[in-house]
Design a protein around this motif. Structure first.
Motif, PDB file in Angstrom:
ATOM      1  N   GLU A 214       0.835  -1.204   0.000  1.00  0.00           N
ATOM      2  CA  GLU A 214       0.000   0.000   0.000  1.00  0.00           C
ATOM      3  C   GLU A 214       0.874   1.260   0.000  1.00  0.00           C
ATOM      4  O   GLU A 214       0.675   2.171  -0.809  1.00  0.00           O
ATOM      5  N   GLN A 215       1.851   1.308   0.869  1.00  0.00           N
ATOM      6  CA  GLN A 215       2.737   2.470   0.946  1.00  0.00           C
ATOM      7  C   GLN A 215       3.594   2.597  -0.311  1.00  0.00           C
ATOM      8  O   GLN A 215       3.813   3.709  -0.805  1.00  0.00           O
TER       9      GLN A 215
ATOM     10  N   VAL B 144      -5.493   5.446  -1.539  1.00  0.00           N
ATOM     11  CA  VAL B 144      -5.184   4.057  -1.867  1.00  0.00           C
ATOM     12  C   VAL B 144      -5.815   3.222  -0.766  1.00  0.00           C
ATOM     13  O   VAL B 144      -5.467   3.358   0.402  1.00  0.00           O
TER      14      VAL B 144
ATOM     15  N   ASN C  56      -6.822  -0.527   0.653  1.00  0.00           N
ATOM     16  CA  ASN C  56      -6.555  -1.961   0.601  1.00  0.00           C
ATOM     17  C   ASN C  56      -7.889  -2.685   0.762  1.00  0.00           C
ATOM     18  O   ASN C  56      -8.490  -2.676   1.827  1.00  0.00           O
TER      19      ASN C  56
ATOM     20  N   PHE D 118      -6.395  -3.539  -4.430  1.00  0.00           N
ATOM     21  CA  PHE D 118      -6.412  -2.142  -4.045  1.00  0.00           C
ATOM     22  C   PHE D 118      -7.366  -1.337  -4.918  1.00  0.00           C
ATOM     23  O   PHE D 118      -7.591  -1.668  -6.080  1.00  0.00           O
TER      24      PHE D 118
ATOM     25  N   GLU E  42      -1.976  -8.142   1.279  1.00  0.00           N
ATOM     26  CA  GLU E  42      -2.125  -6.973   0.417  1.00  0.00           C
ATOM     27  C   GLU E  42      -2.122  -7.455  -1.030  1.00  0.00           C
ATOM     28  O   GLU E  42      -1.080  -7.815  -1.559  1.00  0.00           O
TER      29      GLU E  42
END
Length: 102
Positions: free
Chosen positions: A4-5, A21, A23, A39, A36
């Motif tokens: 995500e980051q 963003v 998840n 998204f 993850e």
């Protein structure tokens, strides 16, 4: 650093004025805590000026290309807007047919 980051950082190349963003992995089959894979991206940028929807998506895919490989991001829902189009809300994601049953 999580996917995500990493995705947030990769999308900065498009100079977004708004970026979310989300998840959505928990709503899909095979989910386990910390997974993850799915998204949703809501991105607002002048970088989309003059582009059709498919071209906007291609720009996002190009920015995130190294994360879109086996073992990384499996699915990416994209909502790409110009600042003049952004109304502050994107459509809800559909329910996955393989979502965990609660």
């Amino acid at each position: 650093m999580g996917l995500e980051q990493q995705l947030i950082e990769q999308l900065q190349i498009l100079n977004p004025t708004h970026l979310e963003v989300i998840n959505e992995s928990a709503g899909h089959g095979g989910y386990f805590p910390g997974k993850e894979s799915h998204f949703k991206v809501i991105i607002v940028s002048e970088a989309f000026a003059g582009l059709r929807l498919v071209q906007r998506h291609q720009k996002v895919y190009a920015a995130a290309k190294e994360l879109l490989s086996p073992g990384k991001i499996h699915a990416l829902a994209i909502h790409a807007y110009l600042p003049s189009e952004w109304q502050g809300e994107a459509p809800a994601s559909p329910v996955c047919a393989h979502a965990p049953k609660v």
